[in-house]
Design an enzyme around this catalytic site. Sequence first.
Site, PDB file in Angstrom:
ATOM      1  N   LYS A 123      -5.251  26.577  10.059  1.00 51.35           N
ATOM      2  CA  LYS A 123      -5.395  28.025   9.851  1.00 51.35           C
ATOM      3  C   LYS A 123      -5.556  28.377   8.381  1.00 51.35           C
ATOM      4  O   LYS A 123      -6.260  29.326   8.045  1.00 51.35           O
ATOM      5  CB  LYS A 123      -4.182  28.773  10.426  1.00 51.35           C
ATOM      6  CG  LYS A 123      -4.204  28.851  11.932  1.00 51.35           C
ATOM      7  CD  LYS A 123      -3.288  29.948  12.418  1.00 51.35           C
ATOM      8  CE  LYS A 123      -3.389  30.099  13.919  1.00 51.35           C
ATOM      9  NZ  LYS A 123      -2.412  31.017  14.463  1.00 51.35           N
ATOM     10  N   LYS A 208     -10.919  23.218  20.965  1.00 53.93           N
ATOM     11  CA  LYS A 208     -10.188  23.899  22.052  1.00 53.93           C
ATOM     12  C   LYS A 208     -10.727  25.317  22.255  1.00 53.93           C
ATOM     13  O   LYS A 208     -11.228  25.947  21.312  1.00 53.93           O
ATOM     14  CB  LYS A 208      -8.686  23.855  21.803  1.00 53.93           C
ATOM     15  CG  LYS A 208      -8.181  24.858  20.861  1.00 53.93           C
ATOM     16  CD  LYS A 208      -6.664  24.914  20.803  1.00 53.93           C
ATOM     17  CE  LYS A 208      -6.332  25.978  19.792  1.00 53.93           C
ATOM     18  NZ  LYS A 208      -5.012  26.264  19.493  1.00 53.93           N
ATOM     19  N   LYS A 211      -9.387  32.097  20.836  1.00 58.43           N
ATOM     20  CA  LYS A 211      -9.795  33.488  20.630  1.00 58.43           C
ATOM     21  C   LYS A 211     -10.530  33.638  19.306  1.00 58.43           C
ATOM     22  O   LYS A 211     -11.245  34.599  19.098  1.00 58.43           O
ATOM     23  CB  LYS A 211      -8.609  34.454  20.614  1.00 58.43           C
ATOM     24  CG  LYS A 211      -7.291  33.871  20.979  1.00 58.43           C
ATOM     25  CD  LYS A 211      -6.182  34.866  21.099  1.00 58.43           C
ATOM     26  CE  LYS A 211      -4.860  34.117  21.101  1.00 58.43           C
ATOM     27  NZ  LYS A 211      -3.792  34.707  21.790  1.00 58.43           N
TER      28      LYS A 211
HETATM   29  P1  TYM Z   1      -1.233  31.350  21.100  1.00 61.98           P
HETATM   30  O1  TYM Z   1      -1.158  32.836  21.064  1.00 61.98           O
HETATM   31  O2  TYM Z   1      -2.223  30.667  20.214  1.00 61.98           O
HETATM   32  O3  TYM Z   1      -1.487  30.848  22.553  1.00 61.98           O
HETATM   33  C1  TYM Z   1      -0.690  31.308  23.633  1.00 61.98           C
HETATM   34  C2  TYM Z   1      -0.483  30.201  24.643  1.00 61.98           C
HETATM   35  O4  TYM Z   1      -1.751  29.752  25.160  1.00 61.98           O
HETATM   36  C3  TYM Z   1      -1.853  28.340  25.017  1.00 61.98           C
HETATM   37  N1  TYM Z   1      -3.256  28.001  24.732  1.00 61.98           N
HETATM   38  C4  TYM Z   1      -3.954  27.084  25.407  1.00 61.98           C
HETATM   39  N2  TYM Z   1      -3.624  26.283  26.441  1.00 61.98           N
HETATM   40  C5  TYM Z   1      -4.590  25.450  26.921  1.00 61.98           C
HETATM   41  N3  TYM Z   1      -5.857  25.386  26.409  1.00 61.98           N
HETATM   42  C6  TYM Z   1      -6.224  26.186  25.373  1.00 61.98           C
HETATM   43  N4  TYM Z   1      -7.451  26.129  24.892  1.00 61.98           N
HETATM   44  C7  TYM Z   1      -5.260  27.080  24.824  1.00 61.98           C
HETATM   45  N5  TYM Z   1      -5.279  27.987  23.820  1.00 61.98           N
HETATM   46  C8  TYM Z   1      -4.048  28.540  23.781  1.00 61.98           C
HETATM   47  C9  TYM Z   1      -0.956  27.997  23.838  1.00 61.98           C
HETATM   48  O5  TYM Z   1      -0.548  26.658  23.870  1.00 61.98           O
HETATM   49  C10 TYM Z   1       0.188  28.963  24.041  1.00 61.98           C
HETATM   50  O6  TYM Z   1       1.114  28.449  24.974  1.00 61.98           O
HETATM   51  N6  TYM Z   1       2.610  29.824  18.333  1.00 61.98           N
HETATM   52  C11 TYM Z   1       2.259  30.347  19.641  1.00 61.98           C
HETATM   53  C12 TYM Z   1       2.954  31.632  20.015  1.00 61.98           C
HETATM   54  C13 TYM Z   1       4.439  31.595  19.964  1.00 61.98           C
HETATM   55  C14 TYM Z   1       5.307  30.934  20.880  1.00 61.98           C
HETATM   56  C15 TYM Z   1       6.614  31.242  20.456  1.00 61.98           C
HETATM   57  C16 TYM Z   1       5.063  30.146  21.999  1.00 61.98           C
HETATM   58  C17 TYM Z   1       5.239  32.231  19.050  1.00 61.98           C
HETATM   59  N7  TYM Z   1       6.532  32.014  19.360  1.00 61.98           N
HETATM   60  C18 TYM Z   1       7.735  30.727  21.132  1.00 61.98           C
HETATM   61  C19 TYM Z   1       6.201  29.637  22.664  1.00 61.98           C
HETATM   62  C20 TYM Z   1       7.492  29.932  22.235  1.00 61.98           C
HETATM   63  C21 TYM Z   1       0.769  30.643  19.629  1.00 61.98           C
HETATM   64  O7  TYM Z   1       0.163  30.876  18.620  1.00 61.98           O
HETATM   65  O8  TYM Z   1       0.202  30.716  20.838  1.00 61.98           O
END
Ligand code: TYM
Length: 345
Positions: A123, A208, A211
């Site tokens: 990032k 992957k 968004k």
């Molecule tokens: P974020 O917002 O990037 O993504 C949210 C969730 O979607 C999953 N994900 C995917 N799974 C499979 N294939 C993909 N291409 C894909 N893209 C996204 C992510 O693994 C995630 O589960 N850091 C985290 C948010 C967060 C969080 C937390 C998660 C903040 N605090 C505490 C769990 C527990 C994030 O940026 O997810």
Amino acid sequence: MSETPADYKGPQRVLSGMQPTGRLHLGNYLGALKNWVALQDNGDLDCFYCVVDMHAITMPHDPRALPDAVRAAAAAYIAAGVDPDKSTIFAQSAVPAHAELAWIFNCVARLGWLERMTQFKDKAGKDSERASVGLFTYPVLQAADILVYKATHVPVGEDQKQHLELCRDIAARFNRDYGDGEAIFPLTDPVIQGPGARIMSLRDGSAKMSKSDVSDNSRINLEDDADAIARKIKKAKTDPEPLPSEEAGLETRPEASNLVGIYAALTGKTKADVLAEFGGQGFGAFKPALADVAVEYLAPISDEFRRLISDKAEIDRILSKGAEHARAVADPVVSETKRIVGFWH
Ligand code: TYM
């Protein structure tokens, strides 16, 4: 020394979260949301699902758009099957305990641990000197999100694995430094499962689905209508070979592997099942079948999303109620932690 999950005697709880940046996509759904719903419906677990707006400001963002982005994420959770009567849905910033615990954990985590985080490197890009300090300590706040509920299970996609390892390291270090023989925080188990754990871009099987990809054709959004879904799948990058009959035949074919994985994740089958059905057939036959399944599966979710998002007041009511319950669980954990580290009040 009590560092193993077996030592931890507290209740079994689930926490997960998503960033309210842009629209949620099929990767978010298959990698995370689908498992959120499964854990909620399991019945024995108390589930907390937050929209992580504090994480969202670690990168440049539009303050005017953020409140509605939070509402949209909450609406997507509900449309996907998270039930506000069974699970606690809330915005992270509405529960100050996350930030309070994050500070304490900033003093527990080691610089070297954070320097290894690949998501920060991705990032921040080449010019990491200009990245916000918040982006660097992002995984520490994530650990606080989880441990402020003493969550034992965290359903996420595979890309979050390293952050969850860091969360366990923080819990173990805290227990070791302050626990006096007791496991104060659990060593949380990541729930990363199924063929949906890593959904790739429709335009590039080695990246992957995300968004932040500039091409909207690279992803299926949860709000896409049937035409958009069918068009994106038709345009998805593939190779000229027919599908193999065995999974081993997908190893060097990332795009084919991804489409088979999406089909499997949507239908609840394994990749082997899908290949048993479609092995030997070309993408001319497989893509329309995949589009049908995706439309059938996602249409009710996008209809429900559109219905919910038109009623802001209802979403705000759900988020307020969720935050109230979340605060009632998180505040005593922060008070206990403050006492343990020796704060005056
Ligand atoms: P974020 O917002 O990037 O993504 C949210 C969730 O979607 C999953 N994900 C995917 N799974 C499979 N294939 C993909 N291409 C894909 N893209 C996204 C992510 O693994 C995630 O589960 N850091 C985290 C948010 C967060 C969080 C937390 C998660 C903040 N605090 C505490 C769990 C527990 C994030 O940026 O997810």
